[in-house]
Write a protein that holds these residues in place. Sequence first.
Motif, PDB file in Angstrom:
ATOM      1  N   ALA A 184      -0.252   4.675   4.377  1.00 46.33           N
ATOM      2  CA  ALA A 184      -0.826   3.583   5.153  1.00 46.33           C
ATOM      3  C   ALA A 184       0.202   2.932   6.085  1.00 46.33           C
TER       4      ALA A 184
ATOM      5  N   GLU B 199       0.839  -1.193   0.000  1.00 44.47           N
ATOM      6  CA  GLU B 199       0.000   0.000   0.000  1.00 44.47           C
ATOM      7  C   GLU B 199       0.876   1.246   0.000  1.00 44.47           C
ATOM      8  N   TYR B 200       0.283   2.376  -0.373  1.00 46.66           N
ATOM      9  CA  TYR B 200       1.017   3.645  -0.389  1.00 46.66           C
ATOM     10  C   TYR B 200       1.549   3.983   0.990  1.00 46.66           C
TER      11      TYR B 200
END
Length: 114
Positions: A50, A46-47
């Motif tokens: 997060a 995830e980016y």
Amino acid sequence: MAEYLVLIYQDERMAGDTLAAESVTRGHQEFMTNNQAALRGGNAVEYSHAATSIRPDGAGGFVVTDGPFAETKEQIGGYYLLEANDLDEAIDRAKQIPMTEGGIEVRPIHVFTA
């Protein structure tokens, strides 16, 4: 054979381009098919917004903060764990990973023995 962790870095601001994302996804599918025998694992992550970072506080406890461990333009976007005879072979395989920007880092895995 040795194992290598291949970290894929990208500028998250550039990752939102749908056409590039579809092209890169197809490229990763081809990479996985072509290197199936050497792959031991891999995923996208995830980016960085997060992420949660944990650091010792120096007093026996921990400080838990939102966000990545390091604030940089390029963040880890994914990884592969692969097996290779040596670093040169791992690098040759890593060069096949599709990317339109960013970069790749290859690190040997140190296996601890009991």
